[in-house]
Design a protein around this motif. Structure first.
Motif: not given
Length: 57
Positions: A2-12, A43-53
């Protein structure tokens, strides 16, 4: 992966109940270990978590 803005943040990882998210970067640790029905929902949840952070910083 899972990447957000080109940064790998985790795997499923697939399992009997769908997919488990495993974080590899600090911005995604808020949802580490959570279960998702689909990779897209993870992926959506990761994106939301990053945005909230980022909003909290």
């Amino acid at each position: 992966m899972i990447e957000v803005a080109g940064e790998p943040l985790g795997v499923v990882v697939p399992n009997a109940d769908g997919f488990r998210f495993l974080a590899v970067k600090l911005p995604a640790f808020a949802i580490d270990g959570q279960q998702f029905e689909t990779v897209e929902k993870a992926h959506f949840a990761v994106s939301q978590a990053v945005r909230k952070g980022a909003d909290a910083a």
